[in-house]
Enzyme design. Structure first.
Site, PDB file in Angstrom:
ATOM      1  N   HIS A   1      13.491  48.487  49.830  1.00  0.00           N
ATOM      2  CA  HIS A   1      13.840  49.747  50.496  1.00  0.00           C
ATOM      3  C   HIS A   1      12.745  50.741  50.117  1.00  0.00           C
ATOM      4  CE1 HIS A   1      18.088  48.277  51.027  1.00  0.00           C
ATOM      5  NE2 HIS A   1      17.750  47.586  49.943  1.00  0.00           N
TER       6      HIS A   1
ATOM      7  N   THR B   1      24.343  47.605  49.493  1.00  0.00           N
ATOM      8  CA  THR B   1      23.974  48.980  49.837  1.00  0.00           C
ATOM      9  C   THR B   1      23.765  49.153  51.341  1.00  0.00           C
ATOM     10  OG1 THR B   1      21.591  48.605  49.632  1.00  0.00           O
ATOM     11  CG2 THR B   1      22.793  49.273  47.623  1.00  0.00           C
ATOM     12  N   THR B   2      23.997  48.070  52.098  1.00  0.00           N
ATOM     13  CA  THR B   2      23.993  48.172  53.563  1.00  0.00           C
ATOM     14  C   THR B   2      25.312  47.597  54.073  1.00  0.00           C
ATOM     15  OG1 THR B   2      23.148  45.948  54.041  1.00  0.00           O
ATOM     16  CG2 THR B   2      21.512  47.658  53.569  1.00  0.00           C
TER      17      THR B   2
ATOM     18  N   HIS C   1      16.157  46.053  59.446  1.00  0.00           N
ATOM     19  CA  HIS C   1      16.522  47.048  58.420  1.00  0.00           C
ATOM     20  C   HIS C   1      15.507  47.058  57.284  1.00  0.00           C
ATOM     21  CE1 HIS C   1      20.284  47.026  60.565  1.00  0.00           C
ATOM     22  NE2 HIS C   1      20.503  45.767  60.263  1.00  0.00           N
TER      23      HIS C   1
ATOM     24  N   HIS D   1      14.157  41.560  49.172  1.00  0.00           N
ATOM     25  CA  HIS D   1      13.767  42.558  50.176  1.00  0.00           C
ATOM     26  C   HIS D   1      13.510  43.859  49.447  1.00  0.00           C
ATOM     27  CE1 HIS D   1      18.109  43.160  49.629  1.00  0.00           C
ATOM     28  NE2 HIS D   1      17.797  44.423  49.824  1.00  0.00           N
TER      29      HIS D   1
ATOM     30  N   HIS E   1      14.938  44.340  45.687  1.00  0.00           N
ATOM     31  CA  HIS E   1      16.225  43.701  45.397  1.00  0.00           C
ATOM     32  C   HIS E   1      16.096  42.189  45.498  1.00  0.00           C
ATOM     33  CE1 HIS E   1      18.464  47.601  46.668  1.00  0.00           C
ATOM     34  NE2 HIS E   1      18.042  47.647  45.407  1.00  0.00           N
TER      35      HIS E   1
ATOM     36  N   GLU F   1      16.826  53.318  46.154  1.00  0.00           N
ATOM     37  CA  GLU F   1      18.278  53.497  46.352  1.00  0.00           C
ATOM     38  C   GLU F   1      18.903  54.007  45.042  1.00  0.00           C
ATOM     39  OE1 GLU F   1      19.613  49.771  48.477  1.00  0.00           O
ATOM     40  OE2 GLU F   1      19.584  51.298  50.046  1.00  0.00           O
TER      41      GLU F   1
HETATM   42  N1  LIG Z   1      20.622  45.993  49.622  1.00  0.00           N
HETATM   43  S1  LIG Z   1      21.489  44.861  48.872  1.00  0.00           S
HETATM   44  O1  LIG Z   1      22.677  45.492  48.322  1.00  0.00           O
HETATM   45  O2  LIG Z   1      20.662  44.153  47.904  1.00  0.00           O
HETATM   46  C1  LIG Z   1      22.033  43.684  50.027  1.00  0.00           C
HETATM   47  C2  LIG Z   1      21.926  42.344  49.691  1.00  0.00           C
HETATM   48  C3  LIG Z   1      22.370  41.359  50.584  1.00  0.00           C
HETATM   49  C4  LIG Z   1      22.917  41.773  51.787  1.00  0.00           C
HETATM   50  O3  LIG Z   1      23.424  41.007  52.798  1.00  0.00           O
HETATM   51  C5  LIG Z   1      23.843  41.881  53.730  1.00  0.00           C
HETATM   52  N2  LIG Z   1      24.422  41.530  54.868  1.00  0.00           N
HETATM   53  O4  LIG Z   1      24.599  40.194  55.088  1.00  0.00           O
HETATM   54  N3  LIG Z   1      23.604  43.148  53.325  1.00  0.00           N
HETATM   55  C6  LIG Z   1      23.016  43.079  52.082  1.00  0.00           C
HETATM   56  C7  LIG Z   1      22.589  44.065  51.216  1.00  0.00           C
HETATM   57 ZN   LIG Z   2      18.717  46.063  49.095  1.00  0.00          ZN
END
Ligand SMILES: NS(=O)(=O)c1ccc2o/c(=N\O)[nH]c2c1
Ligand SMILES: [Zn+2]
Length: 257
Positions: free
Chosen positions: A93, A195-196, A61, A91, A116, A103
Protein backbone atom coordinates in the site's frame (compact mmCIF):
# COMPACT_ATOMS: atom_id res chain seq x y z
CA UNK A 1 -17.12 -1.86 -6.38
CA UNK A 2 -15.06 -0.64 -3.41
CA UNK A 3 -11.91 1.37 -3.93
CA UNK A 4 -10.00 4.34 -2.57
CA UNK A 5 -11.75 7.18 -4.38
CA UNK A 6 -14.09 9.87 -3.01
CA UNK A 7 -17.21 7.82 -3.81
CA UNK A 8 -16.06 4.27 -2.96
CA UNK A 9 -13.27 4.78 -0.44
CA UNK A 10 -12.72 3.58 3.17
CA UNK A 11 -15.41 5.87 4.66
CA UNK A 12 -18.06 4.18 2.44
CA UNK A 13 -17.03 0.53 3.03
CA UNK A 14 -19.31 -0.01 6.05
CA UNK A 15 -22.37 0.38 3.78
CA UNK A 16 -21.63 -2.97 2.13
CA UNK A 17 -19.28 -4.40 4.80
CA UNK A 18 -20.75 -3.55 8.24
CA UNK A 19 -17.79 -5.33 9.93
CA UNK A 20 -15.89 -2.16 8.94
CA UNK A 21 -17.17 -0.78 12.27
CA UNK A 22 -16.30 -3.99 14.17
CA UNK A 23 -14.25 -4.54 17.34
CA UNK A 24 -11.00 -5.71 15.74
CA UNK A 25 -10.43 -3.64 12.61
CA UNK A 26 -7.09 -2.83 10.98
CA UNK A 27 -4.87 -0.94 10.55
CA UNK A 28 -4.20 0.86 13.84
CA UNK A 29 -1.95 3.65 15.07
CA UNK A 30 0.83 1.92 17.01
CA UNK A 31 1.82 3.83 20.15
CA UNK A 32 5.01 2.08 21.33
CA UNK A 33 4.67 3.38 24.91
CA UNK A 34 1.26 1.65 25.13
CA UNK A 35 2.61 -1.73 23.99
CA UNK A 36 3.03 -4.49 26.60
CA UNK A 37 6.37 -6.29 26.46
CA UNK A 38 5.49 -10.02 26.42
CA UNK A 39 8.53 -12.21 27.19
CA UNK A 40 6.49 -15.31 26.28
CA UNK A 41 6.41 -14.27 22.61
CA UNK A 42 8.64 -16.59 20.60
CA UNK A 43 11.01 -15.43 17.86
CA UNK A 44 9.45 -15.23 14.40
CA UNK A 45 10.37 -18.15 12.15
CA UNK A 46 10.04 -17.41 8.44
CA UNK A 47 11.06 -20.10 5.93
CA UNK A 48 10.46 -19.12 2.31
CA UNK A 49 11.35 -21.22 -0.75
CA UNK A 50 12.16 -18.90 -3.71
CA UNK A 51 10.79 -21.46 -6.18
CA UNK A 52 7.31 -21.03 -4.68
CA UNK A 53 6.97 -17.59 -6.28
CA UNK A 54 4.44 -17.99 -9.09
CA UNK A 55 3.09 -14.76 -10.61
CA UNK A 56 2.52 -11.05 -10.12
CA UNK A 57 -0.91 -9.55 -10.66
CA UNK A 58 -2.51 -6.10 -10.82
CA UNK A 59 -5.77 -6.76 -8.95
CA UNK A 60 -7.09 -3.20 -9.32
CA UNK A 61 -6.29 -2.34 -5.68
CA UNK A 62 -2.55 -3.16 -5.50
CA UNK A 63 -0.05 -5.49 -7.11
CA UNK A 64 0.27 -8.91 -5.53
CA UNK A 65 2.97 -11.57 -5.87
CA UNK A 66 1.29 -14.97 -5.53
CA UNK A 67 2.99 -18.09 -4.18
CA UNK A 68 2.39 -21.82 -4.58
CA UNK A 69 0.81 -22.71 -1.25
CA UNK A 70 -0.03 -26.41 -1.61
CA UNK A 71 2.91 -27.56 0.56
CA UNK A 72 4.66 -26.30 3.72
CA UNK A 73 7.69 -25.01 1.76
CA UNK A 74 7.10 -21.30 2.52
CA UNK A 75 5.87 -20.84 6.06
CA UNK A 76 5.61 -18.60 9.11
CA UNK A 77 5.61 -19.91 12.68
CA UNK A 78 6.59 -18.69 16.14
CA UNK A 79 5.94 -15.14 17.28
CA UNK A 80 2.38 -14.84 18.63
CA UNK A 81 0.97 -17.67 16.52
CA UNK A 82 0.47 -21.37 17.19
CA UNK A 83 1.06 -23.86 14.44
CA UNK A 84 2.19 -23.28 10.86
CA UNK A 85 0.92 -20.64 8.46
CA UNK A 86 1.64 -20.77 4.69
CA UNK A 87 2.73 -17.77 2.61
CA UNK A 88 0.00 -17.00 0.07
CA UNK A 89 0.96 -13.60 -1.37
CA UNK A 90 2.58 -10.29 -0.67
CA UNK A 91 1.48 -6.82 -1.77
CA UNK A 92 1.92 -3.18 -0.80
CA UNK A 93 0.00 0.00 0.00
CA UNK A 94 1.45 3.39 -0.88
CA UNK A 95 0.78 7.11 -1.25
CA UNK A 96 0.66 9.68 -4.02
CA UNK A 97 3.62 11.35 -2.31
CA UNK A 98 6.24 10.27 0.22
CA UNK A 99 4.54 11.68 3.31
CA UNK A 100 1.70 9.14 3.22
CA UNK A 101 0.98 5.59 2.08
CA UNK A 102 1.30 3.19 5.00
CA UNK A 103 -1.75 1.68 6.71
CA UNK A 104 -0.30 1.25 10.18
CA UNK A 105 1.24 4.37 11.70
CA UNK A 106 3.69 4.75 14.61
CA UNK A 107 2.94 7.62 17.00
CA UNK A 108 0.90 9.03 14.10
CA UNK A 109 3.86 8.88 11.71
CA UNK A 110 2.96 7.66 8.23
CA UNK A 111 5.48 5.91 5.97
CA UNK A 112 5.47 6.17 2.15
CA UNK A 113 4.71 2.47 1.74
CA UNK A 114 3.82 -0.68 3.70
CA UNK A 115 4.47 -4.29 2.62
CA UNK A 116 2.12 -7.09 3.68
CA UNK A 117 3.17 -10.75 3.62
CA UNK A 118 -0.05 -12.75 3.90
CA UNK A 119 -0.08 -16.24 5.50
CA UNK A 120 -2.92 -18.68 6.30
CA UNK A 121 -3.24 -21.22 9.11
CA UNK A 122 -2.70 -24.77 7.85
CA UNK A 123 -5.21 -26.11 10.39
CA UNK A 124 -7.74 -24.98 7.76
CA UNK A 125 -7.97 -26.45 4.21
CA UNK A 126 -7.37 -23.22 2.26
CA UNK A 127 -6.80 -19.46 2.43
CA UNK A 128 -10.48 -18.84 1.73
CA UNK A 129 -11.57 -21.06 4.61
CA UNK A 130 -8.91 -19.66 6.96
CA UNK A 131 -9.94 -16.07 6.16
CA UNK A 132 -13.30 -16.77 7.88
CA UNK A 133 -11.66 -17.85 11.17
CA UNK A 134 -10.48 -15.64 14.05
CA UNK A 135 -7.06 -17.35 13.97
CA UNK A 136 -7.03 -17.97 10.24
CA UNK A 137 -4.51 -15.46 8.90
CA UNK A 138 -1.21 -13.89 9.93
CA UNK A 139 0.08 -10.86 8.07
CA UNK A 140 3.61 -9.56 8.53
CA UNK A 141 3.70 -5.81 7.95
CA UNK A 142 6.94 -4.08 6.97
CA UNK A 143 7.32 -0.30 6.72
CA UNK A 144 9.27 1.20 3.82
CA UNK A 145 11.12 4.46 4.48
CA UNK A 146 12.79 6.76 1.95
CA UNK A 147 16.51 6.08 1.60
CA UNK A 148 18.80 4.07 -0.61
CA UNK A 149 17.30 2.10 -3.48
CA UNK A 150 16.28 -1.37 -2.33
CA UNK A 151 17.76 -4.04 -4.66
CA UNK A 152 15.31 -6.70 -3.42
CA UNK A 153 12.36 -4.57 -4.54
CA UNK A 154 13.83 -4.00 -8.00
CA UNK A 155 12.66 -7.34 -9.46
CA UNK A 156 9.12 -6.52 -8.34
CA UNK A 157 9.30 -3.02 -9.81
CA UNK A 158 10.78 -4.25 -13.09
CA UNK A 159 7.70 -6.40 -13.63
CA UNK A 160 5.31 -3.43 -13.33
CA UNK A 161 5.63 -2.57 -17.03
CA UNK A 162 3.72 -5.77 -17.86
CA UNK A 163 1.01 -5.38 -15.20
CA UNK A 164 0.23 -1.67 -15.59
CA UNK A 165 -3.55 -2.11 -15.62
CA UNK A 166 -6.16 -4.04 -13.64
CA UNK A 167 -6.34 -7.73 -14.46
CA UNK A 168 -2.88 -8.02 -16.00
CA UNK A 169 -0.56 -10.68 -14.62
CA UNK A 170 2.78 -12.17 -15.55
CA UNK A 171 4.97 -15.05 -14.36
CA UNK A 172 7.31 -14.30 -11.46
CA UNK A 173 9.65 -17.20 -10.79
CA UNK A 174 12.52 -17.49 -8.32
CA UNK A 175 11.99 -14.77 -5.76
CA UNK A 176 13.13 -14.95 -2.12
CA UNK A 177 10.62 -12.89 -0.12
CA UNK A 178 12.97 -13.07 2.87
CA UNK A 179 15.18 -10.49 1.13
CA UNK A 180 12.34 -7.99 1.73
CA UNK A 181 12.69 -8.29 5.51
CA UNK A 182 14.83 -5.97 7.65
CA UNK A 183 17.77 -7.30 9.72
CA UNK A 184 15.75 -7.13 12.97
CA UNK A 185 12.58 -9.18 13.44
CA UNK A 186 11.47 -7.21 16.52
CA UNK A 187 7.69 -6.77 16.22
CA UNK A 188 4.44 -5.48 17.62
CA UNK A 189 1.42 -7.79 17.44
CA UNK A 190 -2.36 -7.42 17.89
CA UNK A 191 -5.58 -9.07 16.75
CA UNK A 192 -7.04 -7.36 13.69
CA UNK A 193 -8.59 -7.68 10.27
CA UNK A 194 -8.06 -7.52 6.54
CA UNK A 195 -7.53 -3.85 5.68
CA UNK A 196 -9.58 -4.14 2.48
CA UNK A 197 -13.06 -5.51 1.96
CA UNK A 198 -14.28 -8.01 3.06
CA UNK A 199 -12.44 -6.66 6.16
CA UNK A 200 -12.69 -10.07 7.82
CA UNK A 201 -11.58 -10.12 11.48
CA UNK A 202 -9.25 -13.07 11.00
CA UNK A 203 -5.76 -11.55 11.06
CA UNK A 204 -3.05 -11.81 13.68
CA UNK A 205 -1.00 -8.74 12.78
CA UNK A 206 2.78 -8.86 13.19
CA UNK A 207 4.23 -5.41 12.41
CA UNK A 208 8.02 -5.17 12.27
CA UNK A 209 9.60 -2.27 14.11
CA UNK A 210 12.52 -1.81 11.69
CA UNK A 211 11.73 -0.41 8.25
CA UNK A 212 13.36 -1.35 4.95
CA UNK A 213 14.49 1.30 2.48
CA UNK A 214 13.00 2.45 -0.81
CA UNK A 215 14.29 5.27 -3.01
CA UNK A 216 12.18 8.14 -4.34
CA UNK A 217 12.65 6.81 -7.90
CA UNK A 218 11.44 3.39 -6.79
CA UNK A 219 8.38 4.97 -5.17
CA UNK A 220 7.59 6.65 -8.50
CA UNK A 221 7.49 3.17 -10.09
CA UNK A 222 4.71 2.10 -7.68
CA UNK A 223 2.78 5.20 -8.74
CA UNK A 224 3.01 4.22 -12.41
CA UNK A 225 0.54 1.39 -11.89
CA UNK A 226 -3.14 2.05 -12.74
CA UNK A 227 -6.30 1.23 -10.78
CA UNK A 228 -8.37 0.70 -13.94
CA UNK A 229 -8.24 -1.79 -16.77
CA UNK A 230 -6.60 -1.10 -20.15
CA UNK A 231 -8.74 1.28 -22.14
CA UNK A 232 -10.50 2.69 -19.07
CA UNK A 233 -9.73 6.28 -18.13
CA UNK A 234 -6.23 6.30 -16.66
CA UNK A 235 -6.17 6.59 -12.86
CA UNK A 236 -2.82 6.29 -11.09
CA UNK A 237 -2.71 3.56 -8.43
CA UNK A 238 -1.84 5.77 -5.44
CA UNK A 239 -3.23 6.29 -1.91
CA UNK A 240 -4.44 2.66 -1.77
CA UNK A 241 -4.33 2.64 2.03
CA UNK A 242 -6.99 2.45 4.75
CA UNK A 243 -6.40 4.91 7.62
CA UNK A 244 -5.96 3.72 11.22
CA UNK A 245 -9.06 2.35 12.97
CA UNK A 246 -10.14 2.52 16.66
CA UNK A 247 -8.22 0.17 18.98
CA UNK A 248 -11.43 -0.56 20.97
CA UNK A 249 -9.59 -1.86 24.02
CA UNK A 250 -7.35 -4.32 22.22
CA UNK A 251 -4.00 -5.31 23.72
CA UNK A 252 -0.91 -4.35 21.74
CA UNK A 253 2.11 -6.52 22.56
CA UNK A 254 5.80 -6.23 21.72
CA UNK A 255 8.54 -8.89 21.76
CA UNK A 256 11.10 -6.24 22.70
CA UNK A 257 11.53 -3.69 25.48
N1 LIG B 1 -4.23 -5.69 3.25
S1 LIG B 1 -4.28 -7.12 4.00
O1 LIG B 1 -5.01 -6.95 5.24
O2 LIG B 1 -2.94 -7.67 4.14
C1 LIG B 1 -5.18 -8.25 3.03
C2 LIG B 1 -4.67 -9.53 2.87
C3 LIG B 1 -5.38 -10.48 2.12
C4 LIG B 1 -6.58 -10.09 1.56
O3 LIG B 1 -7.44 -10.84 0.80
C5 LIG B 1 -8.47 -10.02 0.52
N2 LIG B 1 -9.53 -10.38 -0.18
O4 LIG B 1 -9.57 -11.67 -0.64
N3 LIG B 1 -8.26 -8.80 1.07
C6 LIG B 1 -7.06 -8.85 1.74
C7 LIG B 1 -6.38 -7.90 2.48
ZN1 LIG C 1 -2.42 -5.13 2.68
Amino acid sequence: GWGYGPNNGPDTWSEEYPVADGPRQSPINIIPKEATFDPSLKPLKLTYDPSDAKSILNNGHSFQVDFVDDTDSSTLSGGPISGVYRLKQFHCHWGGSDERGSEHTVNGVRFPCELHLVHWNTKYPSFGDAAKEPDGLAVVGVFLKIGAANPSLQKVLDSFASIKTKGKQTSFGQFDAKTLLPPSLEFWTYDGSLTTPPLLESVTWIVLKQAISVSPAQMEKFRGLQFGAEGESACDMVDNFRPPQPLKGRLLRANFK
